[in-house]
Design an enzyme around this catalytic site. Structure first.
Site, short mmCIF file in Angstrom:
data_model
loop_
_atom_site.label_atom_id
_atom_site.label_comp_id
_atom_site.label_asym_id
_atom_site.label_seq_id
_atom_site.Cartn_x
_atom_site.Cartn_y
_atom_site.Cartn_z
N CYS A 162 0.86 -1.20 0.00
CA CYS A 162 0.00 0.00 0.00
C CYS A 162 0.89 1.24 0.00
O CYS A 162 2.11 1.14 -0.11
CB CYS A 162 -0.96 0.01 1.18
N GLY A 163 0.29 2.39 0.10
CA GLY A 163 1.03 3.64 -0.04
C GLY A 163 2.05 3.88 1.06
O GLY A 163 3.15 4.36 0.81
#
Lengths: 88, 147
Positions: free
Chosen positions: A7-8
């Site tokens: 994810c980010g």
């Protein structure tokens, strides 16, 4: 075999994804190592597969095969996506 | 750990944009003294930098930042929107449930995420959260302290 959930920031949503990926792998009876990380570290890590969302898939480079999941809370979708790629 | 306690849930809200929705959801945590204002800015920065990937399921966004951006305790708040707000996600727009996550580096963070996953893995719970007009309607699925 190793799967990376990405994810980010590598702190929240990739961990959520990892929990459900591990649930699915257990259901499928597959013994696979799963880790989670952020998108910028992911490309430098060794993994056979990366599971992430469509929005982040474009930012990934490297040799790992990318599996896209749209609904992180739909274990059926995750199961189908994993089964399609990990044909043992 | 503060998991969707009564003061951390706002139902039937209105937001004008994704940023507004993130700030309102994060604001619930800030008002409760669980995160710093800087954490709200960091959540918005992450959205601007990394995009809407945190819209994890149809209608459900889980914005967050890093523990070092100003989190005092593992926590999560819910902003339920009357009308969906587009976050720019290709598959899961528009967003109606915004879970602002206060990420901590403690074991409680894992426990909190596990509870959130258990809650949201059940489509019946999501349905309930989408339709709720009063905290009492959802209290039983929050599974725990409600103060």
């Amino acid at each position: 075999m190793k799967i990376l959930c990405v994810c980010g920031l590598g702190q929240g949503t990739s961990l959520i994804l990892r929990m459900n990926v591990e649930n699915v792998l257990r259901e499928l009876g597959l013994d696979v190592e799963v880790e989670h990380t952020d998108v910028s570290s992911a490309s430098g890590m060794n993994a056979d597969y990366i599971i992430t969302s469509n929005e982040l898939a474009q930012s990934l480079t490297g040799s790992a095969k990318v599996i896209i999941v749209n609904n992180y809370f739909d274990t059926h979708e995750i199961k189908t996506a994993i089964e399609e790629h990990l044909t043992v | 750990m503060k998991f969707l306690n009564r003061s951390l849930v706002s139902l039937h809200a209105t937001a004008t944009s994704a940023e507004d929705a993130i700030r309102q959801a994060g604001g619930l945590l800030q008002q409760a003294g669980l995160v710093e204002k800087a954490y709200l800015d960091a959540m918005v920065d992450s959205y601007e930098k990394n995009g809407p990937y945190f819209v994890l399921a149809p209608g459900i966004a889980i914005p967050h930042a890093r523990p070092e951006d100003g989190v005092h305790e593992a926590c999560v708040a819910l902003l339920q929107l009357k009308e969906g707000v587009p976050f720019g996600h290709s598959a899961n727009d528009p967003v109606r449930l915004v879970f602002a996550l206060g990420a901590s580096s403690s074991d409680e963070h894992l426990e909190l995420l596990q509870r959130l996953v258990t809650l949201l893995n059940d489509p019946k719970n999501v349905e309930l959260l989408l339709g709720a007009r009063d905290y009492q309607e959802i209290e039983h699925v929050m599974g725990g302290e409600s103060a």
